[in-house]
Scaffold this active site. Structure first.
Site, PDB file in Angstrom:
ATOM      1  N   ARG A  41      -3.532  42.121  25.372  1.00 21.15           N
ATOM      2  CA  ARG A  41      -4.860  42.073  24.740  1.00 21.15           C
ATOM      3  C   ARG A  41      -5.411  40.646  24.788  1.00 21.15           C
ATOM      4  NH1 ARG A  41      -3.885  46.168  20.585  1.00 21.15           N
ATOM      5  NH2 ARG A  41      -2.049  47.297  21.316  1.00 21.15           N
ATOM      6  N   ASP A  99      -8.017  41.685  19.105  1.00 20.98           N
ATOM      7  CA  ASP A  99      -6.668  42.207  19.339  1.00 20.98           C
ATOM      8  C   ASP A  99      -6.721  43.654  19.823  1.00 20.98           C
ATOM      9  OD1 ASP A  99      -7.590  42.190  16.498  1.00 20.98           O
ATOM     10  OD2 ASP A  99      -6.007  43.674  16.277  1.00 20.98           O
ATOM     11  N   ASN A 100      -7.897  44.247  19.813  1.00 22.17           N
ATOM     12  CA  ASN A 100      -8.048  45.614  20.331  1.00 22.17           C
ATOM     13  C   ASN A 100      -8.818  45.631  21.649  1.00 22.17           C
ATOM     14  OD1 ASN A 100      -6.647  46.673  18.179  1.00 22.17           O
ATOM     15  ND2 ASN A 100      -8.483  47.055  16.959  1.00 22.17           N
ATOM     16  N   GLY A 138       0.070  41.009  16.161  1.00 25.53           N
ATOM     17  CA  GLY A 138       1.222  41.475  16.949  1.00 25.53           C
ATOM     18  C   GLY A 138       1.437  42.968  16.859  1.00 25.53           C
ATOM     19  N   LYS A 193       4.010  54.329  19.620  1.00 20.76           N
ATOM     20  CA  LYS A 193       3.178  53.870  18.505  1.00 20.76           C
ATOM     21  C   LYS A 193       3.591  54.644  17.262  1.00 20.76           C
ATOM     22  CE  LYS A 193      -1.599  53.068  17.053  1.00 20.76           C
ATOM     23  NZ  LYS A 193      -2.988  52.989  17.498  1.00 20.76           N
ATOM     24  N   ASP A 205       4.140  49.473   7.195  1.00 16.84           N
ATOM     25  CA  ASP A 205       5.418  50.158   7.404  1.00 16.84           C
ATOM     26  C   ASP A 205       5.785  50.416   8.863  1.00 16.84           C
ATOM     27  OD1 ASP A 205       3.566  52.079   8.014  1.00 16.84           O
ATOM     28  OD2 ASP A 205       4.018  53.369   6.291  1.00 16.84           O
ATOM     29  N   GLY A 206       4.858  50.138   9.777  1.00 14.69           N
ATOM     30  CA  GLY A 206       5.168  50.361  11.193  1.00 14.69           C
ATOM     31  C   GLY A 206       5.099  51.816  11.617  1.00 14.69           C
ATOM     32  N   GLY A 246       2.607  45.616  15.398  1.00  9.17           N
ATOM     33  CA  GLY A 246       3.156  45.883  14.073  1.00  9.17           C
ATOM     34  C   GLY A 246       3.706  47.293  13.953  1.00  9.17           C
ATOM     35  N   ASP A 285      -6.239  51.278  21.487  1.00 17.03           N
ATOM     36  CA  ASP A 285      -6.125  51.395  20.028  1.00 17.03           C
ATOM     37  C   ASP A 285      -7.182  52.324  19.442  1.00 17.03           C
ATOM     38  OD1 ASP A 285      -3.905  49.875  20.098  1.00 17.03           O
ATOM     39  OD2 ASP A 285      -4.611  48.336  18.702  1.00 17.03           O
TER      40      ASP A 285
HETATM   41  P1  AMP Z   1      -5.403  47.787  14.073  1.00 17.74           P
HETATM   42  O1  AMP Z   1      -6.578  47.372  13.262  1.00 17.74           O
HETATM   43  O2  AMP Z   1      -4.877  49.159  13.793  1.00 17.74           O
HETATM   44  O3  AMP Z   1      -5.605  47.537  15.530  1.00 17.74           O
HETATM   45  O4  AMP Z   1      -4.192  46.860  13.621  1.00 17.74           O
HETATM   46  C1  AMP Z   1      -4.276  45.487  13.378  1.00 17.74           C
HETATM   47  C2  AMP Z   1      -2.892  44.930  13.198  1.00 17.74           C
HETATM   48  O5  AMP Z   1      -2.216  45.612  12.137  1.00 17.74           O
HETATM   49  C3  AMP Z   1      -1.983  45.072  14.403  1.00 17.74           C
HETATM   50  O6  AMP Z   1      -1.142  43.951  14.435  1.00 17.74           O
HETATM   51  C4  AMP Z   1      -1.205  46.316  14.100  1.00 17.74           C
HETATM   52  O7  AMP Z   1       0.025  46.369  14.775  1.00 17.74           O
HETATM   53  C5  AMP Z   1      -1.017  46.193  12.595  1.00 17.74           C
HETATM   54  N1  AMP Z   1      -0.815  47.491  11.953  1.00 17.74           N
HETATM   55  C6  AMP Z   1      -1.706  48.491  11.790  1.00 17.74           C
HETATM   56  N2  AMP Z   1      -1.151  49.531  11.148  1.00 17.74           N
HETATM   57  C7  AMP Z   1       0.130  49.197  10.896  1.00 17.74           C
HETATM   58  C8  AMP Z   1       1.235  49.844  10.266  1.00 17.74           C
HETATM   59  N3  AMP Z   1       1.135  51.077   9.756  1.00 17.74           N
HETATM   60  N4  AMP Z   1       2.400  49.175  10.189  1.00 17.74           N
HETATM   61  C9  AMP Z   1       2.521  47.928  10.689  1.00 17.74           C
HETATM   62  N5  AMP Z   1       1.529  47.267  11.294  1.00 17.74           N
HETATM   63  C10 AMP Z   1       0.348  47.885  11.397  1.00 17.74           C
HETATM   64 MG    MG Z   2      -4.889  47.244  17.099  1.00 19.16          MG
END
Ligand code: AMP
Ligand code: MG
Length: 539
Positions: free
Chosen positions: A205, A280-281, A105, A128, A140-141, A107, A290
């Site tokens: 996605r 998811d990407n 999701g 983002k 931490d989002g 995040g 992403d």
């Molecule tokens: P990514 O590999 O960056 O595409 O992220 C995979 C998942 O991790 C997705 O659900 C992102 O929203 C979540 N995510 C990545 N970095 C963070 C972050 N700093 N805080 C919260 N969720 C994250």
């Molecule tokens: Mg991603």
């Protein structure tokens, strides 16, 4: 044109038409039975604009001057909402490195809403790095300046290269400090936080469909598929209220296969390595989405990946990307199966991926070499041999193809091996031994013969060929060390290099002699420097 941000017209179709999570508190959880959760961006201390892309503002009918209005940084840094915005995060799952990972999701992404511009086009705005959402799991989002500069610049660079991508409106620092363990070595550092406003017709996605199918929520799967087709693929429907049949789902899936094939061909053409091709990407619209630990091939190394997290298996290495996209499409086919209930036509759609990819790859190769068309009987060997020869030494992919355009087939016959190689020598990272030199010289001679034949049959010439080549072989790409230099300066509060790179990368195929120094091999100091060669997912 409009002049004020509060004149933006929001028409939030996704929020209006699809089921929301009834829980409105912001805490981490599994969210079932809903497409999205409402969540507000987290307020930040001191939002400051680092850079904005006027072309993206124009998509929203906004003038360039909008970036200097004080409320811009407040809104796109996450401190204020405009009338009509309905912030939310979407639920999705995904296959990460080949394994089903369950709910992921948004995040650290928060959709602000859908702008309907004066032409009637819809653009979803997404922050983002604007703070935690129900999907933030243990993280931490937030996002840091380093990764946000990379996302901002590469989104726009890709667009100007002609590669389908999500866009970036703005890059804003938050004035907050974010803890990141960049090397995963137990030494976290505080880094400046940042927020990018991404813009796309949709951020959906493959994983948005996978999570619903995995949970057996076929009713919701159908709702999301129907919404997506009506919003983003209306050409499959005779009219807005037409019923969506199994056949339409199939046509839709076939189009996703085709657009994904085209995207892969683009990445391969320009030497882009995404680095994290998890499902998811993968965008349902065939957009690059992403930008994490991505990179650009410098030396032509088919097995290269920029992602340290993937250094062992190298699943997402350059050469593997087209195969992985097909694997990802197969996961999407599984997820959509309950809407179609037939295996054979889904397999046919996947087959259309192969056909389209092969078509695009051959066409692009012909263009990269300046041939009128790809003649498999001779050009398959020619290109296979080239990709071999490019690995006999460390040869910069971008510089090689630009230099190759300088070759004149009429002259080369009198040349020694050394003189032949001189044409492309600026692409070599090291002195070339005689064996590698002979291999390249032989290839160049064969290529010259093929060009002469092409000129004779099709009546074109060196000039036309150069134009054709330079239109598909970029001169300027976002080399990893260039992005890092812009990051280093921005970290010191100097945004000029971000601006300058954005400017150069607006015209990546043009000569731009005033920026010649950016048409250069990666310097030796950057070979093993963090951020310049390898990157982690920690951003
Ligand atoms: P990514 O590999 O960056 O595409 O992220 C995979 C998942 O991790 C997705 O659900 C992102 O929203 C979540 N995510 C990545 N970095 C963070 C972050 N700093 N805080 C919260 N969720 C994250
Ligand atoms: Mg991603």
């Amino acid at each position: 044109m409009i002049t004020q941000l509060n004149q933006l017209q929001f028409d939030n179709r996704l929020v209006r038409e699809l089921p929301a999570d009834p829980e409105t508190e912001n805490f981490r959880r599994q969210v079932a039975g809903a497409i999205y959760s409402r969540v507000n961006p987290t307020a930040v201390k001191n939002p400051q604009l680092v850079a904005g892309a006027q072309e993206v503002a124009a998509l929203l009918d906004l003038p360039e001057s909008i970036f200097t209005q004080t409320e811009f940084a407040q809104i796109f840094g996450g401190n204020q909402l405009l009338p009509g915005m309905e912030p939310h995060a979407c639920c999705y799952g995904g296959h990460q490195f080949g394994n089903w990972a369950g709910q992921l999701g948004d995040g650290r992404a928060i959709n602000l809403g859908e702008v309907r511009n004066q032409q009637g086009n819809y653009w979803t705005l997404q922050l983002k790095g604007a703070g935690p959402t129900p999907y933030s799991r243990t993280a931490d989002g937030l996002a840091v300046l380093r990764s946000s500069v990379r996302e901002f610049l590469c989104s726009e660079a890709m667009f100007h290269l002609g590669v389908p991508t999500t866009r970036a409106l703005s890059l804003i620092t938050t004035g907050e400090w974010v803890r990141r363990d960049m090397f995963y070595d137990g030494n976290p550092q505080l880094e400046l936080g940042a927020v990018v406003c991404r813009v796309a017709p949709s951020f959906t996605r493959f994983g948005n469909f996978e999570i619903l199918s995995a949970r057996g929520d076929i009713d919701l799967l159908k709702q999301l598929a129907d919404f997506t087709i009506r919003a983003d693929f209306p050409h499959f429907l005779a009219n807005a209220s037409a019923e969506i049949t199994a056949d339409i789902y199939l046509q839709w899936f076939t189009e996703i296969c085709i657009s994904t094939a085209q995207l892969m061909a683009h990445w391969m053409r320009v030497g882009f390595v995404h680095g994290v091709m998890n499902t998811d990407n993968m965008s349902i619209l065939g957009l690059t989405i992403d930008y994490g630990p991505y990179g650009w091939l410098e030396g032509y190394e088919p097995d290269w990946t920029p992602n340290t997290t993937d250094a062992q298996g190298r699943r997402y290495r350059y050469i593997n990307q087209p195969r992985i996209a097909l694997w990802n499409l197969a996961q999407l086919a599984n997820a959509l199966y309950p809407l179609i209930n037939a295996v054979e036509p889904l397999q046919q759609a996947l087959e259309s991926y192969r056909v389209e990819y092969e078509y695009c790859a051959q066409r692009d190769m012909a263009n990269k070499l300046g041939l009128s068309q790809f003649d498999p009987a001779q050009d398959q060997t020619l290109t296979d041999n080239l990709l071999q020869v490019l690995q006999t030494a460390e040869i910069d992919m971008t510089i090689f193809y630009r230099r190759l355009a300088h070759l004149s087939p009429d002259d080369i016959h009198q040349y020694t091996d050394q003189q032949c190689v001189d044409i492309v020598r600026p692409a070599y990272y090291q002195a070339v031994d005689t064996t590698a030199e002979a291999a390249m010289a032989n290839w160049l001679r064969t290529y010259a013969q093929r060009l002469q034949q092409d000129y004779a049959v099709n009546g074109n010439d060196d000039n036309q060929r150069r134009l054709r080549m330079n239109a598909v072989n970029p001169k300027y790409v976002l080399r990893n060390y260039l992005a890092q230099q812009a990051i280093d300066k921005a970290t010191q509060g100097d945004n000029s290099e971000v601006e300058k790179l954005l400017q150069i990368l607006r015209n990546p195929y043009d000569e731009q002699p005033e920026y010649e120094e950016y048409f250069a091999k990666r310097p030796e100091w950057a070979r093993h420097k963090a951020g310049c060669s390898m990157l982690s997912c920690s951003s």
